[in-house]
Design an enzyme around this catalytic site. Structure first.
Site, short mmCIF file in Angstrom:
data_model
loop_
_atom_site.label_atom_id
_atom_site.label_comp_id
_atom_site.label_asym_id
_atom_site.label_seq_id
_atom_site.Cartn_x
_atom_site.Cartn_y
_atom_site.Cartn_z
CG HIS A 1 -7.76 3.79 0.76
ND1 HIS A 1 -7.27 3.29 -0.41
CD2 HIS A 1 -6.74 4.48 1.34
CE1 HIS A 1 -6.00 3.67 -0.53
NE2 HIS A 1 -5.65 4.38 0.50
CG HIS B 1 -1.53 6.44 -2.08
ND1 HIS B 1 -2.75 6.32 -2.69
CD2 HIS B 1 -1.69 5.94 -0.82
CE1 HIS B 1 -3.62 5.80 -1.84
NE2 HIS B 1 -3.00 5.56 -0.71
CG HIS C 1 -1.95 1.04 1.27
ND1 HIS C 1 -3.31 0.77 1.35
CD2 HIS C 1 -1.87 2.38 1.25
CE1 HIS C 1 -3.99 1.89 1.37
NE2 HIS C 1 -3.13 2.90 1.31
CG ASP D 1 -1.38 5.71 3.25
OD1 ASP D 1 -1.80 5.32 2.15
OD2 ASP D 1 -2.10 6.30 4.07
CG ASP D 2 0.22 8.95 1.12
OD1 ASP D 2 0.10 8.75 -0.10
OD2 ASP D 2 -0.72 8.76 1.93
CD GLU E 1 -7.05 6.80 5.97
OE1 GLU E 1 -7.70 6.80 4.91
OE2 GLU E 1 -5.92 7.33 6.05
N1 ADE Z 1 -4.60 8.90 -0.75
C1 ADE Z 1 -3.34 8.99 -0.32
N2 ADE Z 1 -3.25 8.67 0.98
C2 ADE Z 1 -4.50 8.35 1.39
C3 ADE Z 1 -5.06 7.93 2.62
N3 ADE Z 1 -4.33 7.74 3.71
N4 ADE Z 1 -6.38 7.70 2.66
C4 ADE Z 1 -7.13 7.88 1.58
N5 ADE Z 1 -6.65 8.27 0.40
C5 ADE Z 1 -5.34 8.50 0.31
ZN ZN Z 2 -3.68 4.89 1.12
#
Ligand code: ADE
Ligand code: ZN
Length: 325
Positions: free
Chosen positions: A188, A10, A8, A269-270, A191
Site C-alpha cells: 500500500h 482485505h 485487492h 478494498d473493504d 493513498e
Molecule cells: N487495511 C484495510 N484497508 C486499508 C486501506 N485502505 N489502507 C491501508 N490499510 C488498510
Molecule cells: Zn487495502
C-alpha cells in the site's frame, strides 16, 4: 455480467457488519460502539477506520470463524461476477503471528476456499499482509509465517495499514524474506502518502504492484516511470472516495492514470466499510468516466496478467475473460 478479477481485498475488511455482530453476540463481546444507528460501520476518517477495523476483527478468534468469513466473502464476490480474488490475510489477526496457530487458520481458510471453488465459485489466493503501524518487528514475524506457508495458495506478500507510520525501508528485511521464499510483492502506498511514498515503496521494497498508488498522479514524472516499468496499481476508487481522499468519483485520478498508460486495475478494498461492491465500482466508473465494457475488459485482462497465481490458473482466467468456459 462482466467476469471480474479482484486483486485487492482485505478479508476482515470484507466482513459484513451483520456477520461481525452475529459473531460478537455468540461470543458475548460488546462492540456496539463501532456501528451507527443503521447498523453500518461508523468511523470519522482513515485512522478511525483502522481503529473500527481492528475492533471488528477482534471477534474473529478461531480458524472456524475465518472459514465462515471466507465462505461469506466469496459468496458476495460470486454475486458480483468475480471469478478470481486475491485477499490480504493477516497472521496478526490469525493467532497473533504464531506460526503454528497461523497454519491452523490458513488451513481453515484454504479448505473453505477449496469448497467454494469446487462448487464453481471464485478462485481465492492469499497475500500475507504485515500491518505497517504494528512496526517492523512484527512484520518480520509475519514474513516468517509467509515464508513458511508460501505455495500455490499463499502467493504474495503486501503491506497495509497506516502509510504514515515508519518508512518502507524499515520493512526491507521482511520483504526480502518473502521474496526469497518465492512470494510476489505489493505494498500500500500513494493513498495517504504522496508520490514520494510511492517511490520509496517501489524502490526500497522492490514491489511489482502498488496498493492504491493513486497519488502518483501528483508527480507527472512518476506517472511516466510507473507506466514505463509496467507497475500495476490496485486501485480502489470507492474506498478512496468513502475515506475522503477525493471528494467524488469525477475527482478520482484513475481515468487520468489509465490515459497516461499506467496499468490500473479495480478492487473494493473493504467493501462493506465503504458501502460498495465490485459491481458498484464498475457502475460508478462507467458513469463518472464514460467507461464501457471494452475498458473494463482491458482492466480485467491487466489484472489477470498481474495476478500472483501460477501460469495455468492465469491461462484459465484469461480464457474465461474471453468468454470461453
Ligand atoms: N487495511 C484495510 N484497508 C486499508 C486501506 N485502505 N489502507 C491501508 N490499510 C488498510
Ligand atoms: Zn487495502
Amino acid at each position: 455480467m462482466i467476469p471480474k478479477i479482484e486483486l485487492h481485498l482485505h478479508i476482515e475488511g470484507a466482513a459484513p457488519p451483520a456477520f461481525i455482530r452475529g459473531l460478537a453476540a455468540e461470543k458475548h463481546i460488546d462492540i456496539s460502539g463501532i456501528f451507527n444507528e443503521r447498523g453500518h460501520y461508523a468511523y470519522r476518517d482513515f485512522w478511525d477506520f483502522l481503529r473500527v477495523y481492528e475492533a471488528a476483527t477482534s471477534v474473529l478468534q478461531t480458524p472456524e470463524d475465518f472459514a465462515r468469513l471466507t465462505r461469506a466473502v466469496l459468496e458476495e464476490s460470486a454475486a458480483n461476477g468475480v471469478i478470481y480474488t486475491e485477499a490480504f490475510l493477516s497472521p496478526d489477526f490469525c493467532g497473533g503471528r504464531d506460526l503454528s496457530a497461523w497454519r491452523d487458520y490458513l488451513a481453515a481458510i484454504q479448505e473453505a476456499a477449496a469448497e467454494v471453488e469446487a462448487q464453481g465459485g471464485p478462485i481465492l489466493r492469499g497475500i500475507i499482509t504485515p500491518i505497517r503501524h504494528f512496526g517492523p518487528e512484527k512484520a518480520r514475524e509475519t514474513a516468517l509465517c509467509a515464508a513458511e506457508t508460501a505455495g500455490d495458495f499463499i502467493v504474495g506478500f503486501g503491506m497495509g495499514g497506516d502509510e504514515k507510520a515508519g518508512e518502507p525501508k524499515d520493512f526491507q528485511y521482511s520483504f526480502d524474506m518473502a521474496r526469497e521464499a518465492g512470494l510476489r510483492l505489493t505494498c500500500h502506498a500513494g493513498e495517504w502518502g504522496g508520490p514520494d511514498s510511492v517511490r520509496r515503496a517501489w524502490r526500497d521494497l522492490r514491489v511489482e504492484r502498488i496498493g492504491h498508488g493513486v497519488r502518483a498522479i501528483e508527480d507527472p514524472a512518476l506517472v511516466d516511470d510507473l507506466a514505463e516499468a509496467g507497475v500495476v496499481l490496485e486501485v480502489c476508487p470507492g474506498s478512496n472516495v468513502a475515506l475522503g481522499l477525493y471528494k467524488d468519483w469525477r475527482a478520482h485520478p484513475i481515468g487520468r492514470l489509465y490515459e497516461r498508460g499506467v496499468k490500473v486495475t479495480v478492487s473494493t478494498d473493504d467493501p462493506p466499510f465503504f458501502h460498495t461492491t465490485l459491481t458498484r465500482e464498475y457502475d460508478r466508473l462507467a458513469e463518472a468516466l464514460d467507461w464501457d465494457d471494452a475498458v473494463f475488459h482491458t482492466l480485467n485482462r491487466t489484472a489477470a496478467e498481474a495476478a500472483f497465481c501460477d501460469g495455468a490458473t492465469r491461462a484459465a482466467l484469461i480464457k474465461r475473460l474471453e468468454g470461453q468456459p
